[in-house]
Motif scaffolding. Structure first.
Motif, short mmCIF file in Angstrom:
data_model
loop_
_atom_site.label_atom_id
_atom_site.label_comp_id
_atom_site.label_asym_id
_atom_site.label_seq_id
_atom_site.Cartn_x
_atom_site.Cartn_y
_atom_site.Cartn_z
N GLU A 58 -7.40 -6.82 -10.14
CA GLU A 58 -6.92 -6.15 -11.48
C GLU A 58 -7.92 -6.77 -12.58
N GLY A 59 -8.33 -5.25 -13.54
CA GLY A 59 -9.19 -5.75 -14.51
C GLY A 59 -10.80 -5.74 -14.18
N ARG A 60 -11.26 -5.14 -12.74
CA ARG A 60 -12.45 -4.75 -12.20
C ARG A 60 -12.40 -4.07 -12.08
N PRO A 61 -13.75 -3.16 -12.39
CA PRO A 61 -14.50 -2.09 -11.79
C PRO A 61 -13.73 -1.56 -10.79
N ALA A 62 -13.07 -0.29 -10.58
CA ALA A 62 -12.50 0.60 -9.54
C ALA A 62 -13.84 1.03 -8.52
N PHE A 63 -13.28 0.64 -7.32
CA PHE A 63 -14.19 1.04 -5.80
C PHE A 63 -12.66 1.66 -5.22
N THR A 64 -12.87 2.92 -5.25
CA THR A 64 -11.84 3.97 -3.96
C THR A 64 -12.50 4.82 -3.36
N LEU A 65 -12.28 3.89 -1.99
CA LEU A 65 -12.53 5.22 -0.88
C LEU A 65 -10.98 5.72 -0.56
N HIS A 66 -10.85 7.17 -0.37
CA HIS A 66 -10.25 7.91 -0.17
C HIS A 66 -10.41 8.15 1.16
N ASP A 67 -8.67 7.90 1.87
CA ASP A 67 -8.73 7.45 3.63
C ASP A 67 -8.07 9.15 4.25
N GLY A 68 -9.72 9.60 5.05
CA GLY A 68 -8.53 10.71 5.51
C GLY A 68 -7.47 10.29 6.71
N PRO A 69 -6.65 11.31 6.81
CA PRO A 69 -5.25 10.64 7.65
C PRO A 69 -5.42 10.85 9.29
N PRO A 70 -5.71 10.20 9.53
CA PRO A 70 -5.51 10.46 11.54
C PRO A 70 -4.52 11.11 11.65
N ARG A 102 -8.73 -1.02 -3.91
CA ARG A 102 -6.81 -0.73 -3.49
C ARG A 102 -7.38 0.39 -2.20
N TYR A 103 -6.97 0.56 -0.68
CA TYR A 103 -7.06 0.82 0.22
C TYR A 103 -5.82 1.66 0.58
N VAL A 104 -5.81 2.72 0.06
CA VAL A 104 -4.19 3.14 0.54
C VAL A 104 -4.12 4.22 2.22
N PRO A 105 -4.04 3.77 2.92
CA PRO A 105 -4.13 4.49 4.26
C PRO A 105 -2.69 5.67 4.46
N GLY A 106 -3.22 6.14 5.37
CA GLY A 106 -2.49 7.97 5.29
C GLY A 106 -2.25 8.66 6.68
N TRP A 107 -1.64 9.41 6.78
CA TRP A 107 -1.39 10.44 8.69
C TRP A 107 -0.25 11.61 7.67
N ASP A 108 -1.08 11.93 8.87
CA ASP A 108 -1.45 13.29 8.95
C ASP A 108 -0.54 13.48 10.03
N HIS A 576 -5.75 14.45 -1.75
CA HIS A 576 -6.35 13.26 -2.81
C HIS A 576 -4.98 14.21 -4.37
N SER A 577 -4.45 14.79 -4.19
CA SER A 577 -3.70 15.12 -5.58
C SER A 577 -2.31 14.22 -6.11
N PHE A 578 -2.07 13.16 -4.20
CA PHE A 578 -0.99 12.72 -4.37
C PHE A 578 -1.11 11.25 -3.98
N VAL A 579 -2.97 10.99 -3.62
CA VAL A 579 -3.57 9.16 -3.81
C VAL A 579 -4.03 9.32 -4.84
N LEU A 580 -4.73 9.61 -5.09
CA LEU A 580 -5.86 9.54 -6.17
C LEU A 580 -4.71 9.57 -7.22
N GLY A 581 -5.84 9.12 -8.25
CA GLY A 581 -5.40 8.19 -10.26
C GLY A 581 -3.99 7.88 -10.06
N ARG A 582 -3.51 7.27 -8.83
CA ARG A 582 -3.01 6.19 -9.79
C ARG A 582 -3.41 5.20 -10.65
N PRO A 583 -3.32 3.59 -10.94
CA PRO A 583 -3.82 3.18 -11.04
C PRO A 583 -4.75 2.23 -10.30
N GLY A 584 -5.79 1.76 -10.62
CA GLY A 584 -6.61 1.49 -9.13
C GLY A 584 -7.52 2.13 -8.29
#
Length: 977
Positions: A58-70, A102-108, A576-584
């Motif tokens: 919290e309060g740090r500059p964000a780094f976002t790696l978006h997980d390509g879903p396996p 914040r790393y949010v893992p995902g699945w296809d 990206h439309s339903f993972v990114l853009g949230r806080p952090g």
């Protein structure tokens, strides 16, 4: 124990053994990773490490790696491990560099692979999939995907991957399905979504269109045929083409019933040749006249068994404009004209320089025929059989059609020969082995087949192609050459076919007006669909009456409801439309990282989806890794028995060894793995672990009070800190550029070459034998403290379990190494001049140690401490090396430096391995061996109160006499043993 009457037989070495400061640590030499790693995972969960890391962000500059879903359809394979470990290292390094991660893992979870697996179970049970209600079938697919999602999640955790597992995304979640439908709606409303008839890659086995990313190429044996199409109209040169037949060559005989035109090259030179003599097997008869490209006459005659011929006319391709031919099966239901059309794609590489056009079964064919107003026949059904309305071949499967097609064409040729008319039908038949597209799931060949599909338009107004190419100009690629691959694919790709004729997925939830055939573009209708999907999932499309979505102002009977599902690449591309853009979680993401195959898959679909709906790329940088091969460079397969499963590596060597393999590899290229490679990685791991163990042992009891200011450190310690500063810069550059190849091999080299083989080796004597108050010993421990903190944090992104163990061995388990930051390097530590000086010093040291090894082999000495050395230096070298303690550096008992004013600067300027003027001379050291430090010195034993000790050791023992030492742990013997 000895009795009081017995003489004391204790040797001096035994007497002083407990006065040596041997290393003490609870950090064992063997890691026992397969057993210890699950315990650390349990500890992190119980102590809430993930929650603490989230709070820290919290309060740090964000780094976002978006997980390509396996894909959630089986256990993880080694490619999954490579991908997730790579991502985890980057995320952890950014966190330790001060970013909020914040790393949010995902699945296809949708699409054909899962549907195919469920159907396999049906086939085993002899159930008819088509007889199962669609909602029941979709529920079974959902359950299958949910099971494997859970399995894969636990397997990723076992690899040490840190992520928001409780907050994972899946494309089959109701909110995800709603968002995907909403993205389809965006293309619908902006006019880029349309329904059209054009050829797409089609799997007759799976009965659906396939994306390019779902195709793999294998060698395939195809029947080839030369076929004669008689000319029936020649408006420009009737005398030249009278009674002439145009000859085509094709590797797809099954497309002949769908032929509607012929293509020629406007710039190709053609000839009309007369057959004068034939050989055995010929179907043409002498006197036949045929048109082929001049450059291919000899090859044609050989294939057609033409023994002698004569060229009657030569004409340019442009002269064929307006020529019309008859289908070779005219009179058997194929009575339409076959016009000749100019095609820029026609070449003289093979065949005849003339190409038959089946517009339903080829991209070039479709575009050329469509541009000239020619009908697109739908001759082949979804299962690969000819439709009932195809004359002569109804019900025949296209992959079994070669024999019947050829037989029919032979009959046509024989009829033409008997009638004395221009040739019409088969001229020759052969075979070719070539690379052919196959479905990567069923492993079956695919075909091009024109069917009504839903497309996203790449060109036209507000061109998606041009916008995507422009967006890529601002994207960073690692490796840099990957840019060319993605841009070239975007530049040449056709319109994006997003429809699939299956059941498990998000439907293309649109309506088509029956009267006009136009798709309904209504924002209110789309909003109702999205709202329903958000609460009920995409099943609402199948369970609800259409009136629910159309609203009261429209009649359901006026519209067709579309039940095609959307391509899974569109789904994953819209994550990206339903993972990114949230806080952090920033948009665009800082990074997308996947395998090189995703240039035609996820990278491209994400780019097109985001640019098409938002006008920007969804990523600032793209990192690509290669594929994993076995040790011989072969693709892994169960049949070869060369599959390396990450689960097996975890159980035998530990996840840290697998993670080390990833970061020691050149991930920009294809990687190799196998038993021997993993064995090597295990050895590299052992060296790193021993470095950490040595540091911890040397730091036993260290306190801040021992710290020595930088200005007071000996030069050797300042050189070590210079190297630390260099490595810190290497880590910082990797964090900012995402270029990690070579970073951890460099760190390993530092540990083994600079530390273990040099610095540690030299400083053992000071660390073990100097007094605790010794300024040099305090300086050494000051540097060891820095090294431990730096190495623990630098290794933590990779050796997540081992680094935690090394941190806890010193600081306990209340804090975690993964909460620490990379150490900031003081500017004064960077000293290039020091680096240059010590490179020269180490060069001289190598010369000395080489001579010592020679003396050892010759039996002159045993250990290096039994030696003394005479070192001849030039005046220049003596000045350069002023203040160097050569006996300390060479680990000998004494060095005499002799200055030769006539000598050239051998060590500074001479080439290593060349003739040395005044090479070091090794002799047996004079004096007695100190029982405590084992140096051989004349001063040993000169203090009667401490017999057997050198003066340094006598002083240390005397200082410690009134300060009882703690019980030493078993450790390494003193330096020189």
């Amino acid at each position: 124990m000895t009795s009081s009457s017995e003489p004391d037989k204790t040797s001096p070495a035994d007497q002083y053994r407990d006065t040596v400061f041997l290393p003490r640590t609870s950090f064992p030499m063997r890691g026992g990773l397969p057993k210890q790693e699950p315990e650390w995972l349990k500890h992190w969960q119980e102590t809430g490490l993930d929650a603490r890391l989230a709070a820290q962000a919290e309060g740090r500059p964000a780094f976002t790696l978006h997980d390509g879903p396996p894909y959630a359809n089986g256990n993880l394979h080694i490619g999954h491990a490579l991908n997730k470990i790579n991502k985890d290292v980057i995320n952890r390094a950014h966190r330790m560099a001060g970013y909020g991660v914040r790393y949010v893992p995902g699945w296809d979870c949708h699409g054909l692979p899962i549907e195919w697996r469920v159907e396999e179970e049906y086939r085993k049970a002899k159930r008819d999939k088509d007889g199962v209600p669609v909602l029941e079938f979709r529920a079974e697919c959902r359950a299958y995907a949910a099971h494997w999602l859970g399995v894969q999640m636990e397997e990723f955790k076992r690899l040490g991957v840190q992520a928001e597992w409780h907050n994972r995304y899946a494309t089959m979640d109701f909110p995800s399905e709603a968002a995907i439908a909403e993205e389809i709606g965006r293309f619908l409303l902006n006019g880029k979504l349309y329904r059209g008839l054009r050829p797409v890659m089609w799997s007759p086995v799976e009965k659906t269109a396939l994306a390019e990313a779902e195709i793999e190429y294998h060698d395939h044996t195809s029947t080839t045929i030369f076929v004669a199409f008689p000319v029936i109209k020649d408006p420009t040169a009737a005398h030249a083409l009278a009674d002439v037949s145009v000859v085509i060559w094709t590797t797809t005989p099954w497309t002949i019933p769908a032929n509607r035109a012929l293509a020629y090259g406007p710039d190709i030179t053609y000839v009309v040749l007369r057959v004068d003599e034939t050989s055995e097997g010929a179907l043409l008869e002498p006197g036949a006249r045929v048109l082929v490209a001049e450059a291919l006459v000899d090859d044609f005659c050989q294939q057609a068994h033409v023994a002698a011929h004569r060229v009657l006319y030569t004409l340019p391709g442009s002269a064929l404009k307006g020529v019309v031919c008859a289908h070779p099966l005219r009179g058997a239901g194929y009575d339409f004209d076959v016009p000749m059309l100019p095609g820029e794609f026609v070449t003289t590489e093979a065949g005849t320089g003339l190409v038959h056009q089946a517009p339903a079964h080829g991209e070039d064919d479709f575009l050329l025929c469509s541009a000239n107003g020619i009908e697109i026949p739908e001759a082949v059904q979804a299962d690969g059989t000819y439709a009932p309305w195809v004359p002569g071949f109804a019900g025949v499967h296209v992959f079994k059609a070669a024999d019947v097609i050829c037989a029919t064409l032979v009959d046509a040729m024989e009829r033409a020969n008997a009638a004395g008319t221009a040739p019409a039908g088969l001229i020759a038949r052969g075979q070719i082995v070539h690379s052919y597209p196959h479905s990567w799931r069923s492993r079956a060949p695919v075909i091009y087949r024109a069917t009504p599909q839903w497309f996203i338009r790449m060109d036209g107004e507000d061109s998606l192609r041009e916008n995507a190419l422009k967006a890529l100009e601002n994207v960073t690629f690692v490796p840099a050459q990957a840019r060319n691959r993605l841009t070239s694919m975007v530049r040449t790709r056709p319109d994006w076919c997003i429809s699939r004729q299956r059941a498990w997925g998000v439907p293309i939830a649109v309506f088509v007006e029956k009267r006009t055939g136009e798709v309904l573009r209504d924002a209110a209708v789309m909003a109702r669909i999205v709202d329903a999907f958000r609460t009920e999932g995409a099943d609402a499309w199948y369970s609800s009456p259409p009136e629910r979505f159309l609203g009261a102002e429209r009649k359901a009977e006026d519209y067709d409801q579309v039940f095609d599902i959307v391509d899974v690449w569109f789904e994953s591309g819209s994550t990206h439309s339903f993972v990114l853009g949230r806080p952090g979680l920033s948009f665009p993401a800082d990074l997308y990282l996947e395998g090189s195959d995703q240039h035609r898959g996820w990278f491209q679909s994400s780019l097109l989806e985001s640019v098409g709906t938002r006008g920007v790329a969804p990523f600032k940088a793209v990192v690509t890794n290669g594929f994993v091969l076995d040790e011989q460079g072969r693709k892994m397969s169960k049949s070869l028995g060369n599959v390396v499963a990450p689960q097996d590596v975890n159980d035998s060597l530990g996840a840290d060894v697998l993670r080390l393999w990833v970061m020691n590899s050149d991930t920009n290229d294809d990687l190799r793995i196998g038993k021997e490679i993993l064995k090597q990685q295990g050895e590299l791991y052992r060296r790193l672990r021993n470095t950490l163990r040595w540091l911890l042992g040397g730091l036993d009891g260290f306190t801040e009070a021992e710290t020595v200011p930088y200005a007071e450190l000996p030069e050797l310690e300042r050189w070590v800190l210079h190297r630390v500063s260099e490595l810190s810069g290497l880590m910082a550059r990797a964090v900012e550029t995402h270029e990690w190849v070579g970073v951890y091999p460099a760190l390993h080299g530092f540990c083994t070459t600079d530390l273990s083989a040099f610095y540690f080796d030299i400083r053992k004597d000071v660390l073990y034998c100097d007094a605790p108050s010794s300024p040099t010993r305090r300086a050494v421990r000051t540097v060891l403290d820095i090294l431990h903190r730096c190495l623990s944090t630098w290794l933590a992104p990779v050796l997540v379990f081992t680094a935690e163990e090394a941190w806890a061995a010193r600081f306990g388990t209340e804090t975690s190494v993964h909460e620490q930051a990379f150490m900031d390097m003081p500017v004064e530590w960077m000293n290039p001049e020091l680096e240059e000086r010590w490179a020269s010093i180490r060069g001289v040291r190598r010369v000395i140690t080489t001579e010592i090894e020679g003396a050892r082999r010759n039996g002159l000495i045993g250990s290096s401490l039994q030696a003394q050395v005479e070192l001849t230096l030039s005046q220049e070298e003596a000045a350069l090396f002023a203040g160097v303690d050569w006996s300390e550096l060479a680990i000998v008992s004494h060095v005499d430096v002799v200055i030769d004013p006539t000598s050239s600067s051998v060590y500074v300027q001479g080439e290593e391995g060349g003739e040395l003027h005044g090479a070091p001379v090794v002799r047996v050291a004079e004096g007695e061996k100190c029982a405590r430090c084992w140096k051989v010195l004349p001063e040993t034993g000169t203090r009667a109160d401490y017999p057997g000790l050198c003066l340094r050791c006598a002083d240390v023992v005397e200082q410690a006499a009134n300060t009882p030492m703690t019980e030493p742990a078993t450790g390494e013997p003193p330096v020189g043993a």
